[in-house]
Design a protein around this motif. Structure first.
Motif, PDB file in Angstrom:
ATOM      1  N   GLY A  99       3.022   2.450   9.013  1.00  0.00           N
ATOM      2  CA  GLY A  99       3.033   2.891  10.460  1.00  0.00           C
ATOM      3  C   GLY A  99       2.088   2.366  11.578  1.00  0.00           C
ATOM      4  N   GLU A 100       1.402   1.406  10.963  1.00  0.00           N
ATOM      5  CA  GLU A 100       0.337   0.676  11.795  1.00  0.00           C
ATOM      6  C   GLU A 100       0.934  -0.912  12.005  1.00  0.00           C
ATOM      7  OE1 GLU A 100      -3.010   0.971   8.749  1.00  0.00           O
ATOM      8  OE2 GLU A 100      -3.991   1.430  10.693  1.00  0.00           O
ATOM      9  N   LEU A 138      -8.201  -2.828   2.300  1.00  0.00           N
ATOM     10  CA  LEU A 138      -7.730  -1.958   3.497  1.00  0.00           C
ATOM     11  C   LEU A 138      -6.393  -2.640   4.148  1.00  0.00           C
ATOM     12  CD1 LEU A 138     -10.995  -0.546   4.453  1.00  0.00           C
ATOM     13  CD2 LEU A 138      -9.310   0.573   3.270  1.00  0.00           C
ATOM     14  N   ALA A 146      -5.443  -1.088  -6.371  1.00  0.00           N
ATOM     15  CA  ALA A 146      -6.768  -0.344  -6.765  1.00  0.00           C
ATOM     16  C   ALA A 146      -7.966  -1.234  -7.220  1.00  0.00           C
ATOM     17  CB  ALA A 146      -6.274   0.782  -7.939  1.00  0.00           C
ATOM     18  N   ARG A 153       0.267  -1.225  -7.463  1.00  0.00           N
ATOM     19  CA  ARG A 153      -0.503  -0.434  -7.382  1.00  0.00           C
ATOM     20  C   ARG A 153      -1.748  -0.503  -8.244  1.00  0.00           C
ATOM     21  NH1 ARG A 153       3.691   3.762  -7.931  1.00  0.00           N
ATOM     22  NH2 ARG A 153       2.840   4.431  -9.838  1.00  0.00           N
ATOM     23  N   PRO A 195      -5.143   2.359 -11.654  1.00  0.00           N
ATOM     24  CA  PRO A 195      -5.521   2.968 -10.399  1.00  0.00           C
ATOM     25  C   PRO A 195      -6.504   4.127 -10.568  1.00  0.00           C
ATOM     26  CG  PRO A 195      -3.192   2.708 -10.578  1.00  0.00           C
ATOM     27  CD  PRO A 195      -3.709   2.351 -11.996  1.00  0.00           C
ATOM     28  N   PHE A 237      -6.127   6.440   3.326  1.00  0.00           N
ATOM     29  CA  PHE A 237      -6.003   5.900   2.113  1.00  0.00           C
ATOM     30  C   PHE A 237      -6.475   6.993   1.108  1.00  0.00           C
ATOM     31  CE2 PHE A 237      -5.426   1.434   2.656  1.00  0.00           C
ATOM     32  CZ  PHE A 237      -5.577   1.057   3.913  1.00  0.00           C
ATOM     33  N   GLY A 263      -9.195  -3.132  -3.914  1.00  0.00           N
ATOM     34  CA  GLY A 263      -9.634  -1.980  -2.884  1.00  0.00           C
ATOM     35  C   GLY A 263      -9.313  -2.564  -1.562  1.00  0.00           C
ATOM     36  N   SER A 276      -4.988   2.213  15.526  1.00  0.00           N
ATOM     37  CA  SER A 276      -4.289   2.839  14.449  1.00  0.00           C
ATOM     38  C   SER A 276      -5.246   3.510  13.618  1.00  0.00           C
ATOM     39  CB  SER A 276      -3.601   1.626  13.982  1.00  0.00           C
ATOM     40  OG  SER A 276      -4.227   0.869  13.257  1.00  0.00           O
ATOM     41  N   LEU A 277      -4.432   4.422  12.872  1.00  0.00           N
ATOM     42  CA  LEU A 277      -5.219   5.052  11.838  1.00  0.00           C
ATOM     43  C   LEU A 277      -4.537   5.281  10.595  1.00  0.00           C
ATOM     44  CD1 LEU A 277      -7.670   7.352  11.715  1.00  0.00           C
ATOM     45  CD2 LEU A 277      -5.788   8.836  11.669  1.00  0.00           C
ATOM     46  N   ALA A 278      -5.094   4.809   9.385  1.00  0.00           N
ATOM     47  CA  ALA A 278      -4.478   5.007   8.319  1.00  0.00           C
ATOM     48  C   ALA A 278      -5.174   6.039   7.091  1.00  0.00           C
ATOM     49  CB  ALA A 278      -4.270   3.529   7.444  1.00  0.00           C
ATOM     50  N   ASP A 313     -12.130   0.382  -5.746  1.00  0.00           N
ATOM     51  CA  ASP A 313     -11.088   0.843  -4.751  1.00  0.00           C
ATOM     52  C   ASP A 313     -11.872   1.226  -3.403  1.00  0.00           C
ATOM     53  OD1 ASP A 313     -12.203   3.191  -5.108  1.00  0.00           O
ATOM     54  OD2 ASP A 313     -10.718   3.739  -6.350  1.00  0.00           O
ATOM     55  N   VAL A 314     -11.263   1.626  -2.471  1.00  0.00           N
ATOM     56  CA  VAL A 314     -11.711   1.747  -1.087  1.00  0.00           C
ATOM     57  C   VAL A 314     -12.703   3.193  -1.156  1.00  0.00           C
ATOM     58  CG1 VAL A 314     -10.013   0.602   0.299  1.00  0.00           C
ATOM     59  CG2 VAL A 314      -9.523   3.103  -0.340  1.00  0.00           C
ATOM     60  N   VAL A 349      -9.138   5.420   7.949  1.00  0.00           N
ATOM     61  CA  VAL A 349      -9.626   4.120   8.751  1.00  0.00           C
ATOM     62  C   VAL A 349      -8.882   4.169   9.810  1.00  0.00           C
ATOM     63  CG1 VAL A 349      -9.491   1.486   8.449  1.00  0.00           C
ATOM     64  CG2 VAL A 349      -9.838   3.104   6.205  1.00  0.00           C
ATOM     65  N   LYS A 371      -6.573   6.348  -4.732  1.00  0.00           N
ATOM     66  CA  LYS A 371      -5.775   5.295  -5.315  1.00  0.00           C
ATOM     67  C   LYS A 371      -5.447   4.135  -4.696  1.00  0.00           C
ATOM     68  CE  LYS A 371      -4.476   8.540  -8.929  1.00  0.00           C
ATOM     69  NZ  LYS A 371      -3.205   9.457  -9.482  1.00  0.00           N
ATOM     70  N   ASN A 372      -6.074   4.015  -3.320  1.00  0.00           N
ATOM     71  CA  ASN A 372      -5.669   2.883  -2.501  1.00  0.00           C
ATOM     72  C   ASN A 372      -4.188   2.905  -2.137  1.00  0.00           C
ATOM     73  OD1 ASN A 372      -8.211   1.014  -2.115  1.00  0.00           O
ATOM     74  ND2 ASN A 372      -6.298  -0.220  -1.638  1.00  0.00           N
ATOM     75  N   ARG A 373      -3.771   3.891  -1.940  1.00  0.00           N
ATOM     76  CA  ARG A 373      -2.285   3.980  -1.321  1.00  0.00           C
ATOM     77  C   ARG A 373      -2.306   4.733   0.260  1.00  0.00           C
ATOM     78  NH1 ARG A 373       0.435   7.395  -6.121  1.00  0.00           N
ATOM     79  NH2 ARG A 373      -1.333   8.781  -5.482  1.00  0.00           N
ATOM     80  N   VAL A 374      -1.689   4.129   1.110  1.00  0.00           N
ATOM     81  CA  VAL A 374      -1.602   4.754   2.425  1.00  0.00           C
ATOM     82  C   VAL A 374      -0.763   5.903   2.306  1.00  0.00           C
ATOM     83  CG1 VAL A 374      -1.205   4.137   4.863  1.00  0.00           C
ATOM     84  CG2 VAL A 374      -2.132   2.336   3.525  1.00  0.00           C
ATOM     85  N   THR A 423       1.063  -1.107   0.076  1.00  0.00           N
ATOM     86  CA  THR A 423      -0.065  -0.069  -0.118  1.00  0.00           C
ATOM     87  C   THR A 423       0.795   1.316  -0.036  1.00  0.00           C
ATOM     88  OG1 THR A 423      -0.040  -0.194   2.527  1.00  0.00           O
ATOM     89  CG2 THR A 423      -1.860  -1.000   1.188  1.00  0.00           C
ATOM     90  N   SER A 450      -0.054   6.781   8.287  1.00  0.00           N
ATOM     91  CA  SER A 450      -0.669   6.001   9.097  1.00  0.00           C
ATOM     92  C   SER A 450       0.148   6.234  10.311  1.00  0.00           C
ATOM     93  CB  SER A 450      -0.462   4.362   8.658  1.00  0.00           C
ATOM     94  OG  SER A 450       0.976   4.262   8.304  1.00  0.00           O
ATOM     95  N   LEU A 451      -0.431   5.827  11.655  1.00  0.00           N
ATOM     96  CA  LEU A 451      -0.039   5.959  12.974  1.00  0.00           C
ATOM     97  C   LEU A 451      -0.609   5.051  14.008  1.00  0.00           C
ATOM     98  CD1 LEU A 451      -1.246   8.902  14.780  1.00  0.00           C
ATOM     99  CD2 LEU A 451      -2.303   8.323  12.807  1.00  0.00           C
ATOM    100  N   LEU A 500      -9.732   8.231   2.367  1.00  0.00           N
ATOM    101  CA  LEU A 500     -10.476   7.659   3.259  1.00  0.00           C
ATOM    102  C   LEU A 500      -9.733   7.379   4.596  1.00  0.00           C
ATOM    103  CD1 LEU A 500     -13.265   5.712   3.930  1.00  0.00           C
ATOM    104  CD2 LEU A 500     -11.657   3.681   3.194  1.00  0.00           C
TER     105      LEU A 500
END
Lengths: 191, 186
Positions: A70-71, A65, A60, A56, B27, B97, A63, B93-95, B33-34, B153, B100-103, A47, B106-107, B151
């Protein structure tokens, strides 16, 4: 007539090979960026904005998650230590030690990607619920028969997969994946 | 024969071009996608809560059944977005997105504990926020949004199943809203 034949040949070959190879490449993009430790597989960059174009495109389309760097990081296993597909009718023993994460979870999913119903409604284990052996070692038994202790129900029929997620792990912030020892998955018996 | 060979060679060259364009275009054209999946479940700025282990996997098979989830679609093209509240979970934790579904970011809650104080802003808005410190809480984590739409999450760990309802309730009480509007309301 010859010109029409040439145009047709050009279109069929160009479109067929171009679109077909793109479709095949995206559907097999999980071969790229794959990191394997024993039977466990992970895609640390799946991701990431730095992921390759094929990954990528696949992300896409799916979809999904997935965990951000960082998680944490997720590992999947669909085979045991010997490379045999995980079979719901068989019993396996996972043996591991302290994992490099603030929190880890282990869940079991059937072929359809669903949890397996069981009398204790236990669908996963985590680092704060696991019963440990001496020191920081632990064993988890996975099988179709109800057992006490660290036990996860496998489906009566069909294959399954195990997902080990390491949350807040140094592996995603500069740590080396090859340095860690993930739990072994040892076959014990079949019904 | 030679002519056919030329046509095939030209077609092979065109196939390479089509392959590259297709891979790069997917993409931007994906409808699963999300972002699009959440368009179907929650409107902009509205929290979508996934509570039980079964719900988690029904909606998104890749999610961890040991967690409960809150998702919020945001659009920061005009106003920064914020996600604030407090969770009854010892680990979250939080991300972020992008479409294009890329993170992009995040933390975890290693520093912030149970409190969620996140502001999502583009670079122009971040400059404004650095000049107007009164607009955002000192403890808030300000995330740079490289794409305007995306998004958020939030994954909240459920240590014991008996805690799941309380954690889902605290997730549903999170505030996912534009930063300015919430300032006006205050």
């Amino acid at each position: 007539m010859r010109l029409i034949w040439d145009i047709l040949l050009f279109v069929v070959v160009a479109a067929g090979l171009g679109l077909g190879s793109a479709y095949t490449a995206i559907n097999h993009a999980d071969k790229l960026g794959l990191y394997q430790i024993g039977p466990w597989m992970a895609w640390p960059e799946a991701t990431s904005p730095k992921a390759d174009p094929y990954t990528r495109a696949q992300q896409a389309r799916q979809g999904a998650l997935l965990l951000g760097a960082g998680e944490g990081l997720a590992f999947e296993a669909i085979h045991d230590d010997d490379g045999t597909p995980l079979d719901g009718a068989c019993q396996y023993r996972l043996s591991g030690k302290q994992l490099p994460a603030r929190l880890w979870t282990l869940s079991l999913l059937n072929e359809q990607g669903k949890v397996v119903e069981n009398p204790s409604s236990r669908y996963s284990f985590h680092s704060q619920s696991i019963m440990r052996n001496a020191g920081d070692a632990f064993d988890i038994v996975v099988g179709p028969q109800v057992l006490g202790g660290n036990w996860l129900q496998s489906p009566q029929n069909g294959t399954f997969r195990l997902v080990l997620r390491l949350y807040e792990t140094p592996l995603t912030s500069g740590g080396t994946l090859s340095d860690i020892a993930l739990p072994s998955i040892r076959w014990e018996s079949c019904r | 024969m030679i002519r056919t060979l030329y046509v095939v060679l030209a077609a092979l060259f065109a196939a390479i071009i089509i392959h590259i364009i297709t891979i790069l275009a997917v993409p931007n054209m994906a409808v699963n996608d999300v972002w699009h999946r959440n368009v179907r479940t929650a409107s902009l700025g509205q929290l979508h809560i996934i509570k039980t282990a079964k719900d988690v996997l029904d909606d998104f098979p890749e999610l961890d059944p040991a967690f409960a989830y809150a998702m919020c679609r945001v659009d920061v093209s005009n106003v920064p977005a914020q996600l604030t509240g407090s969770l009854d979970s010892g680990f979250w934790s939080l991300a972020y997105f992008d479409v294009k579904n890329r993170v992009q970011f995040s933390l975890t809650n290693q520093i912030s504990g149970r409190d969620v104080q996140v502001v999502l802003a583009n670079k122009v808005q971040q400059r404004l926020l650095s000049e107007r410190r009164d607009l955002v809480d000192d403890t808030a984590v300000v995330i740079t949004a490289k794409e305007d739409q995306g998004l958020l999450v939030l994954r909240a760990f459920v240590e014991q199943e008996t805690e799941r309802n309380a954690i889902a309730r605290s997730l549903s009480k999170l505030d996912c809203s534009p930063l300015w509007e919430s300032q006006v309301e205050q």
